[in-house]
Write an enzyme that holds these catalytic residues in place. Structure first.
Site, mmCIF file in Angstrom:
data_model
loop_
_atom_site.group_PDB
_atom_site.id
_atom_site.type_symbol
_atom_site.label_atom_id
_atom_site.label_comp_id
_atom_site.label_asym_id
_atom_site.label_seq_id
_atom_site.Cartn_x
_atom_site.Cartn_y
_atom_site.Cartn_z
ATOM 1 C CD1 TRP A 24 -1.707 2.227 2.112
ATOM 2 C CD2 TRP A 24 -2.893 1.434 0.081
ATOM 3 N NE1 TRP A 24 -2.719 3.089 1.667
ATOM 4 C CE2 TRP A 24 -3.622 2.580 0.710
ATOM 5 C CE3 TRP A 24 -3.489 0.796 -0.788
ATOM 6 C CZ2 TRP A 24 -4.774 3.135 -0.121
ATOM 7 C CZ3 TRP A 24 -4.475 1.242 -1.571
ATOM 8 C CH2 TRP A 24 -5.100 2.268 -1.251
ATOM 9 C CD GLU A 75 6.062 4.612 -15.532
ATOM 10 O OE1 GLU A 75 6.966 5.214 -14.882
ATOM 11 O OE2 GLU A 75 5.724 4.807 -16.726
ATOM 12 C CD GLU A 91 27.631 11.390 -7.560
ATOM 13 O OE1 GLU A 91 27.436 9.919 -7.288
ATOM 14 O OE2 GLU A 91 27.150 11.975 -6.681
ATOM 15 C CD1 TRP A 118 -5.111 -3.165 -25.417
ATOM 16 C CD2 TRP A 118 -6.958 -2.437 -26.025
ATOM 17 N NE1 TRP A 118 -5.821 -3.127 -24.489
ATOM 18 C CE2 TRP A 118 -6.946 -2.723 -25.081
ATOM 19 C CE3 TRP A 118 -8.310 -2.140 -26.890
ATOM 20 C CZ2 TRP A 118 -8.207 -2.490 -24.006
ATOM 21 C CZ3 TRP A 118 -9.342 -1.905 -25.968
ATOM 22 C CH2 TRP A 118 -9.268 -2.009 -24.587
#
Length: 124
Positions: A24, A75, A91, A118
């Site tokens: 969560w 993601e 850096e 799709w």
């Protein structure tokens, strides 16, 4: 024997609760901090009803919806990678840049995969 079983169940239930809390926290963090993830959630809000409506079978529905859910998973992994690289130091380093670029390319690959699924499912 029953006491040992109860202890085992309690220990594993406690572990499951702790893991759920971490899950969560991760979902909340990525939703708050990553605009791309929020955008992909908006797409998911359209993909789920469209996938359920346009899919003719359970398998095609699973492919349509699952292919976009894979984008969200990739993601999240990309966000975790970026956070780790950023944590190492501010850096600039070629390997840090490469790691972030590869993570971004993985997200792009997942989006291309979803679009391909799709196209193939709907044109079959």
């Amino acid at each position: 024997h029953t006491l040992r079983t109860m202890n085992w169940l309690f220990r594993h239930a406690r572990h499951l609760l702790a893991a759920t809390a971490c899950t969560w926290k991760g979902l909340v963090a990525v939703t708050r901090q990553e605009i791309a993830f929020r955008q992909e959630l908006i797409v998911l809000a359209a993909v789920v009803p469209l996938g359920l409506w346009l899919g003719k079978t359970g398998v095609s529905r699973a492919l349509l919806i699952g292919s976009w859910m894979l984008v969200l998973v990739v993601e999240m992994l990309n966000s975790a990678l970026e956070a780790t690289v950023n944590r190492i130091g501010p850096e600039q380093h070629p390997l840090s840049g490469m790691a972030k670029d590869v993570g971004s390319a993985a997200v792009f690959g997942a989006i291309v995969l979803a679009a391909t699924v799709w196209l193939l499912v709907l044109c079959a």
